[in-house]
Design an enzyme around this catalytic site. Structure first.
Site, PDB file in Angstrom:
ATOM      1  CB  CYS A   3      -4.251   3.465  -3.550  1.00  0.00           C
ATOM      2  SG  CYS A   3      -2.675   2.677  -3.192  1.00  0.00           S
TER       3      CYS A   3
ATOM      4  CG  HIS B 283      -0.484   7.141  -3.399  1.00  0.00           C
ATOM      5  ND1 HIS B 283       0.066   7.164  -2.143  1.00  0.00           N
ATOM      6  CD2 HIS B 283      -0.946   5.867  -3.586  1.00  0.00           C
ATOM      7  CE1 HIS B 283      -0.064   5.971  -1.581  1.00  0.00           C
ATOM      8  NE2 HIS B 283      -0.672   5.164  -2.437  1.00  0.00           N
TER       9      HIS B 283
END
Ligand code: A2P
Length: 341
Positions: free
Chosen positions: A133, A246
């Site tokens: 990710c 994130h």
């Protein structure tokens, strides 16, 4: 091998998990041409119902024979499950798009971010790896800079949400936050230390070189996706008490003379990127705004005052979407587009 069809039979492995649920909703949102859907998970979840396309899909236990008739299998149940079951899925003729790290660095397996290296996907393909990710959102922003200025070095610090560790970690942050506010003792289960009101410079396991496996994924996967083994990546990955999305502070140094205005213009045109960079209005990418959305948001773009040909930026994206489920579904879309073309 995947054959051209009007609609495809799709299986989601790990369908009850944080990423698996998003895989189902992403297939639905993007109107992927689904003929039939299978939701697979452990025996614990068999019989559970998950929402799909206005109805429900009943979760089945993952077994090798569950892949009979499946055209495309999206895996997100951990590396061990992928290693055991991906070969069984391909034996039944399914193409596997795997969200675990099990196959990413295998030289025969494409590691694909559709906006960045679509040509890595060559038919016939049996397994395609979905990158980590943190790497996905970074390379989407790095791609136009590498093409134009040739990237030499990237120094990145991540601020990663707990959803990257799955549903149990989401629950742990909730429980610990309540406990902390009530003045109770915090009991870590998923992480080595409390995550509520804390930052943990420790994602995945430590390796002999002092880096974590997550950090080395950023090093190796960035090179493989950008197709340039000479790019230096210097990462520190940190888990922070954020539920979704994130964030990354990224310093990029290039070979050719770099111009900040041109960097902004390139990023504004890059598919998959949304520029949020108006400091005068306090506008910059934020995890709480990125959560539940598709783009990679980039802002705080500014020259590195200590170095020539270097720029700093702040990159934020929903790790369950572009960092996992969306990228996997985009790979499936690319596969079927190639067949149609
Ligand atoms: P289950 O819910 O039945 O445990 P997360 O990353 O959110 O923790 O989700 C992990 C996903 O992987 C879940 O859907 C989980 O199913 C599934 N899973 C984990 N281990 C296995 C296994 N051995 N066989 C099948 N599915 C598994």
């Amino acid at each position: 091998m995947l054959k051209k069809k009007e609609r495809y039979n799709v299986a989601v492995v790990g369908a009850t998990g944080a990423v698996g649920r998003r895989m189902l909703s992403t297939l639905e949102e993007r109107s992927f041409p689904v003929a039939g859907i299978k939701a697979l998970a452990s025996a614990r979840s068999a019989g559970q119902k998950l929402p799909f396309a206005g109805g429900e899909v009943v979760v089945e236990e993952l077994r090798g024979d569950a892949f009979a008739g499946v055209d495309i299998a999206l895996f997100s149940a951990g590396g061990g499950v992928s290693l055991e079951y991906a070969p069984q899925a391909t034996r039944h003729g399914a193409v596997v798009i795997d969200n675990s790290s099990a196959f990413r660095m295998d030289k025969d397996i494409p590691l694909v971010v559709p906006e960045v290296n679509p040509d890595a996907l060559k038919n016939p393909v049996t397994i395609v790896a979905n990158p980590n990710c943190s790497t996905i959102q970074m390379v989407v922003a790095l791609k136009p800079l590498h093409d134009r200025f040739r990237i030499r070095r990237v120094v990145v610090s991540t601020y990663q949400s707990v959803s990257g560790s799955g549903q149990k970690a989401i629950d742990e942050l909730l429980v610990q936050s309540r406990q902390a506010l009530a003045g109770e003792a915090l009991e870590p289960k998923v992480y080595a230390h409390p995550i509520a009101f804390n930052c943990l410079p420790h994602i995945d396991v430590f390796l002999e070189n002092g880096y974590t496996k997550e950090e080395m994924k950023m090093v190796n996967e960035t090179r493989k996706i950008l197709g340039d083994e000479t790019i230096e990546v210097c990462p520190t990955t940190v888990r922070v008490p954020v539920f979704y999305a994130h964030s990354e502070a990224v310093n990029v140094e290039t070979e050719k003379k770099l111009d900040v205005a041109e960097v902004k213009a390139l990023l504004a045109r890059q598919p998959g990127v949304e520029l949020v960079d108006r400091p005068e209005a306090n506008a910059y990418p934020l995890a709480i705004n990125a959560a539940g959305r598709d783009p990679v948001f980039v802002g705080r773009i500014r020259a590195d005052l200590t170095r020539e040909n270097a720029v700093n930026m702040w990159i934020v994206s929903d790790n369950l979407r572009k960092g996992a489920a969306l990228n996997a579904v985009q790979i499936a879309e690319l596969l079927i587009r190639r067949l149609a073309g």
